[in-house]
Design a protein around this motif. Sequence first.
Motif, PDB file in Angstrom:
ATOM      1  N   HIS A 215      -7.417  34.468  17.376  1.00 35.19           N
ATOM      2  CA  HIS A 215      -8.411  32.743  17.380  1.00 35.19           C
ATOM      3  C   HIS A 215      -9.948  33.587  16.593  1.00 35.19           C
ATOM      4  N   GLN A 216     -10.094  34.548  17.792  1.00 34.83           N
ATOM      5  CA  GLN A 216     -11.859  34.731  16.546  1.00 34.83           C
ATOM      6  C   GLN A 216     -11.912  34.695  15.868  1.00 34.83           C
ATOM      7  N   ALA A 217     -10.972  35.770  14.886  1.00 38.61           N
ATOM      8  CA  ALA A 217     -11.005  36.769  14.238  1.00 38.61           C
ATOM      9  C   ALA A 217     -10.775  35.993  13.124  1.00 38.61           C
ATOM     10  N   GLN A 218     -10.124  34.744  13.228  1.00 34.41           N
ATOM     11  CA  GLN A 218      -9.856  33.770  12.174  1.00 34.41           C
ATOM     12  C   GLN A 218     -11.239  33.038  12.040  1.00 34.41           C
ATOM     13  N   LEU A 219     -12.463  32.560  12.494  1.00 32.82           N
ATOM     14  CA  LEU A 219     -13.184  31.989  12.362  1.00 32.82           C
ATOM     15  C   LEU A 219     -13.937  33.012  11.258  1.00 32.82           C
ATOM     16  N   LEU A 238     -13.596  29.723  25.480  1.00 33.15           N
ATOM     17  CA  LEU A 238     -12.593  31.107  24.205  1.00 33.15           C
ATOM     18  C   LEU A 238     -13.567  31.482  23.238  1.00 33.15           C
ATOM     19  N   GLY A 239     -14.910  32.353  23.979  1.00 37.50           N
ATOM     20  CA  GLY A 239     -15.671  33.711  23.123  1.00 37.50           C
ATOM     21  C   GLY A 239     -16.302  32.845  21.908  1.00 37.50           C
ATOM     22  N   LYS A 240     -16.784  31.119  21.674  1.00 37.23           N
ATOM     23  CA  LYS A 240     -18.021  30.683  20.634  1.00 37.23           C
ATOM     24  C   LYS A 240     -18.941  31.405  20.701  1.00 37.23           C
ATOM     25  N   THR A 241     -19.624  32.312  21.194  1.00 43.26           N
ATOM     26  CA  THR A 241     -21.242  33.130  21.150  1.00 43.26           C
ATOM     27  C   THR A 241     -20.916  34.444  20.441  1.00 43.26           C
ATOM     28  N   ALA A 242     -19.563  35.228  20.616  1.00 43.34           N
ATOM     29  CA  ALA A 242     -18.989  36.025  19.878  1.00 43.34           C
ATOM     30  C   ALA A 242     -18.749  35.737  18.222  1.00 43.34           C
ATOM     31  N   GLN A 243     -18.210  34.552  17.743  1.00 44.72           N
ATOM     32  CA  GLN A 243     -18.279  34.224  17.342  1.00 44.72           C
ATOM     33  C   GLN A 243     -18.586  33.824  16.344  1.00 44.72           C
ATOM     34  N   ALA A 244     -19.876  33.105  16.554  1.00 38.80           N
ATOM     35  CA  ALA A 244     -20.608  32.808  15.895  1.00 38.80           C
ATOM     36  C   ALA A 244     -21.709  34.080  15.491  1.00 38.80           C
ATOM     37  N   VAL A 419     -13.075  23.487  13.672  1.00 41.79           N
ATOM     38  CA  VAL A 419     -12.802  24.314  13.721  1.00 41.79           C
ATOM     39  C   VAL A 419     -12.124  23.596  15.424  1.00 41.79           C
ATOM     40  N   ARG A 420     -11.481  23.587  15.961  1.00 45.01           N
ATOM     41  CA  ARG A 420     -10.643  23.501  18.093  1.00 45.01           C
ATOM     42  C   ARG A 420     -10.202  23.644  17.519  1.00 45.01           C
ATOM     43  N   ARG A 421      -9.634  24.827  19.036  1.00 41.92           N
ATOM     44  CA  ARG A 421      -8.538  25.564  19.306  1.00 41.92           C
ATOM     45  C   ARG A 421      -8.484  25.346  21.433  1.00 41.92           C
ATOM     46  N   ARG A 422      -7.669  24.432  21.605  1.00 38.14           N
ATOM     47  CA  ARG A 422      -6.979  25.182  22.626  1.00 38.14           C
ATOM     48  C   ARG A 422      -6.441  26.306  23.813  1.00 38.14           C
ATOM     49  N   VAL A 426      -3.667  29.182  22.141  1.00 47.87           N
ATOM     50  CA  VAL A 426      -4.866  30.210  21.641  1.00 47.87           C
ATOM     51  C   VAL A 426      -5.341  31.640  22.825  1.00 47.87           C
ATOM     52  N   ALA A 427      -4.824  30.975  23.923  1.00 46.25           N
ATOM     53  CA  ALA A 427      -5.133  32.460  25.193  1.00 46.25           C
ATOM     54  C   ALA A 427      -4.569  32.492  25.980  1.00 46.25           C
ATOM     55  N   ALA A 428      -2.698  32.177  25.222  1.00 42.55           N
ATOM     56  CA  ALA A 428      -1.722  32.210  26.542  1.00 42.55           C
ATOM     57  C   ALA A 428      -2.250  32.816  27.896  1.00 42.55           C
TER      58      ALA A 428
END
Length: 708
Positions: A215-219, A238-244, A419-422, A426-428
């Motif tokens: 999910h991070q790679a997609q953004l 879910l790692g928003k800092t790394a995505q940004a 972009v909203r993922r739970r 996405v992180a089973a």
Amino acid sequence: MSVLARAVREVESAVERGSSTPSIRTKFQVIALLAREERAQVKGDTKRSEAYRAEQLKRLDGIATILAKVAVREAPLLELLDENAVVTDAARALRRDMLIAAGREPGEDSFGVSASGPATQTAQTQATTAPKRQVVPQAVVARQLANPFLAPDYEAFSAVAPRPEAQRPRRLVNWELIEPLLNSFETAADGKAASMTLPPATDIRVPDGRELMLHQAQLVEAAEEGHRTFLLADEPGLGKTAQALLAAQAANAYPLLVVVPNVVKTNWAREAALWTPQHPATVIHGDGDTIDGFADIIVVNYEVLDRHVGWLGDLGFRGMVVDEAHFIKNKKSQRSQHVLQLAEQIRTRTVRPLLMALTGTPLINDIDDFRAIWQFLGWIDEKKPRAELMQALEETGLTPADHGFATAARASVIDLGIVRRRKVDVAADIPARRVADLPVELDDAAGRSIRKAERELAERLVARYHAALEARAEARAAGTVDVVTPAATDGIDHDLVRRVAAAELTDKSTKTGENVFRMIRRIGQAKAGLAADYAAQLARNVGKVVFFAKHIDVMDAAEAIFAERGLRYSSIRGEQTTRTRQKNIDAFVNDPEVAIAVCSLTAAGVGINLQVASNLVLAELSWSDAEQTQAIDRVHRIGQAEPVTAWRIIAAQTIDTRIAELIDSKAGLAARALDGSDDEVSSAADVQLEALVALLTDALAAQARIQV
């Protein structure tokens, strides 16, 4: 001393109500300055007895304690306690007025400026109009001088060609659209999550030892393909800092401005060094004397943004990230205005800059919380959608009067970059979490006092209810008002109950007895020892534990118990410096001997990673599910290897139990607006009101049973 005591209580009450206006902040600073002056005077007064000086110093300690507690609740106030904090003319005028009220000669203040001259404005007016001190760090001057262009060609920095100019609106030009757009997120969910379609993930370049989840790679791929505005509302953890950071790299959005809460700015610099090491990051502390003026990433916290907004607006940023973006939901606040101002300057100087709003809880109290975030992203302005969104709405061929407009409008906004993922989707591999309630009996003197105060509050509500009924009957008898009493099968006018409860919430009088906010605080204090005892047991049996509390005195009580038990702990509080806070976080994460992290719910509830623990204790209840969830997600996040349990300490046979039930019975606003949930929406204000409604309803029902 009496003038100081009265003033500090006014500040405390205002901050508890959430009314931290410029005049309150000025009063807070002046109280601190006068207390400092008074302490020096008392210590140097050799004409007074030792007993007198000791008593005065004790009273000053009480005032200082209140100031410290207030500052913990309202983090920006901490800046005013710094010895180098700016003292405005408004503060000097207020100091003069307070000294005169105390029968003192104003004389010259401790900053060398005479306070005896006439005040040309009232303190409150000056507090709102006084110019803010702004600075330009020398490193920034060096960067500007190093620019070989007299007028930088900002448009040349864009890596993506501008999109064609949107067509002039036609069908919707005279429609009011902002409210329908906002309402569409409550009415048109249809069980669908609010998330734009993202491209398939490709091989994203990351440093050795780092790995992106799908999910991070997609953004990041979306940024690589040219998308430039994102409301990244993934659930916490879910790692928003790394995505940004990687999205900025993909978009070549440097220099990049990152605006964050104070508690996480050091962490952002660390994450930048891990994910984008070839792009140096610098953090602005205070006046920015230590920053690297040539860094690619500049991190600044909301609290000092006002003094740097001038040069930041002129630096030529090509991207801007706002972390914990719900901090700007109040568009009237100074922090929001500065963020919006900077975003507008970036848009006018750079073709399609990267703008990202990061928050796991974008909606806390109201759907209107979206407004400031959408405006930051450039989707709307003060009154209407901007060109890109307007064009998308025109292309639907619908107006707000047409069936299906809400669904189409919601989709149009989402496509701009929500972009909203739970975690569950996405992180089973992140283990499950649960909230377990631990009822405790408050059977000591404090518990009896709390139950007595609760009874008195219920009696006061009942008296108000009956007074309102009598006033209604008198008005009907006099024929002055046409009063219609709603039917009530149980003999209770529930509409009137809600009105009485709402009136109680807005009554700030100190003469009407203990209100619900003070009662909840007393319950937290009474639970402190029991909660700490349970956390100590957990630490002995299962390993590291995170202990969350709202108030500083609850944290103090818990830490005293941990020290008594021989348990090492780290303390994470709002009044700490960034370096101290990070040192304490690192100690808990890395030192196996540090068993417990004692955390402020407001200072440590966002932006820090504590997944080394899998158990946490919530010693005090929040007023909203969002705040509770943020705390739990410090532990329940990527990297967690064990199931997470949040042990919520509930005071049995008190209003604490009712509040816990209310929080659990209603989903957060984000569940409806972003996740497609049909659950009932609640906010902190809802829970406060419903708690009083339940208290009054139960009291009236009990009264009716007695009468029968």
